[in-house]
Design an enzyme around this catalytic site. Structure first.
Site, short mmCIF file in Angstrom:
data_model
loop_
_atom_site.label_atom_id
_atom_site.label_comp_id
_atom_site.label_asym_id
_atom_site.label_seq_id
_atom_site.Cartn_x
_atom_site.Cartn_y
_atom_site.Cartn_z
N ILE A 51 10.71 8.84 -32.95
CA ILE A 51 10.03 9.14 -31.69
C ILE A 51 10.78 8.40 -30.59
O ILE A 51 10.82 7.17 -30.58
CB ILE A 51 8.55 8.72 -31.73
CG1 ILE A 51 7.83 9.46 -32.87
CG2 ILE A 51 7.88 8.99 -30.39
CD1 ILE A 51 6.39 9.03 -33.08
N GLU A 52 11.40 9.16 -29.70
CA GLU A 52 12.23 8.57 -28.65
C GLU A 52 11.58 8.73 -27.29
O GLU A 52 10.60 9.45 -27.14
CB GLU A 52 13.63 9.20 -28.70
CG GLU A 52 14.31 8.97 -30.04
CD GLU A 52 15.65 9.69 -30.20
OE1 GLU A 52 16.28 10.03 -29.18
OE2 GLU A 52 16.08 9.90 -31.36
N ASN A 53 12.15 8.07 -26.30
CA ASN A 53 11.64 8.11 -24.93
C ASN A 53 10.18 7.65 -24.86
O ASN A 53 9.35 8.24 -24.15
CB ASN A 53 11.80 9.52 -24.34
CG ASN A 53 13.26 9.94 -24.27
OD1 ASN A 53 14.09 9.21 -23.75
ND2 ASN A 53 13.57 11.09 -24.83
#
Length: 240
Positions: free
Chosen positions: A29-31
Site C-alpha cells: 500500500i503506497e502513497n
C-alpha cells in the site's frame, strides 16, 4: 482509516486467502498519508495478529529510506520497526534512487542501496528483510522530467539500434548509455543487469538479510537467474 474499516479489510482478506488456498498476503500500500503512519502500523499489526496464529504469512512492502524522515510523504508514513515487529518479512523497495521525480541517474546505485540496507537492518531483524531489486530501466529525454519505463531487453535493443556501446559506472555499480534519437534529441538510459545485481547480492550477504525480491518479473536481464542460481538456494514453502 478507523477500526471498522480495518476490520472489514482484514475480514475480506482472510476470506480471500482461505477461499483460494493462498499462503498469506503481501501488503503493498503506497502513497499513505503522513498523518496515517500509526494507523498503517496498526493495520499491519491487526492483520498479523489475525493471520499468524492460523499459520498464514504476512509480508509488507515499504519504500526505501536511509533515515526516518517524518516530513517525507513517500517514506515517512512507514514505521520500519513497528512493521518489522508484526510481519514475517519486509520487502524494502530499494528503488528509485533516480526515477520519475528526478533527472537521470542510477535507479539503485550500490552505495545508496548499501545505506538503505544498513538503515533497514538497524530497525528490522535482518532475517526478516528482503531487499527489493529493480529489474527495469529508465530512458530520460533531455529537458523532459518523466522518463520512459523500459525492460532490460528494451535497453539493450535501443543501444543496439542506435549503435552505441553500453558503459559501466563503477561508482554506482550500474550500466548506462547515452544516444540521440531520430529527431536529434539526447537521451540517457540507466538500467540494471546481472552485474549490478551481483553488487546488490554482496550487500544482502554483508548484512545477513533474508534474501531478495525482484520488481518486476519479465523485465530483468535473463542472466540474473544464472547469478542467483550460483549464489542462492531458492526456498519454496508448501502449506499442509
Amino acid at each position: 482509516e478507523n477500526e471498522d474499516t480495518r476490520s472489514l479489510f482484514i475480514n475480506q482478506l482472510e476470506s480471500m486467502i482461505k477461499e483460494n488456498g493462498f499462503d498469506g498476503v503481501n501488503l503493498d500500500i503506497e502513497n499513505v498519508r503522513l498523518a496515517d503512519r500509526d494507523k498503517f502500523s496498526l493495520l499491519v499489526r491487526e492483520l498479523f495478529e489475525r493471520l499468524d496464529p492460523q499459520g498464514y504469512k504476512v509480508t509488507v512492502c515499504v519504500p526505501a529510506k536511509t533515515h526516518d524522515n517524518l516530513e517525507s510523504s513517500w517514506s515517512g508514513p512507514f514505521d520500519y520497526a513497528e512493521i518489522g515487529r508484526y510481519s514475517h518479512a519486509v520487502i524494502i523497495m530499494s528503488y528509485d534512487e533516480h526515477g520519475y521525480s528526478s533527472g537521470p541517474g542510477p535507479i539503485a546505485s550500490s552505495g545508496w542501496v548499501r545505506d538503505v540496507a544498513k538503515y533497514a537492518a538497524e530497525n528490522i531483524p535482518p532475517e526478516k528483510i528482503l531487499l527489493g531489486i529493480p529489474g527495469y530501466g529508465f530512458d530520460w529525454t533531455a529537458g523532459q522530467k518523466f522518463p520512459r519505463y523500459i525492460s532490460f531487453e528494451q535497453a539493450v535493443a535501443i543501444a543496439d539500434s542506435r549503435q552505441v556501446s553500453i558503459s559501466w559506472d563503477y561508482g554506482a555499480g550500474s550500466p548506462y548509455f547515452k544516444y540521440s534519437d531520430c529527431d536529434g534529441r539526447e537521451h540517457e538510459v540507466w538500467f540494471e543487469n546481472s552485474a549490478s545485481l551481483g553488487e546488490k547480492l554482496d550487500i544482502v550477504e554483508d548484512y545477513n538479510l533474508r534474501g531478495i525480491a525482484v520488481w518486476r518479473l519479465g523485465m530483468e536481464d535473463p542472466a540474473v537467474w544464472d547469478v542467483l542460481n550460483d549464489r542462492f538456494k531458492a526456498e519454496k514453502q508448501i502449506r499442509h
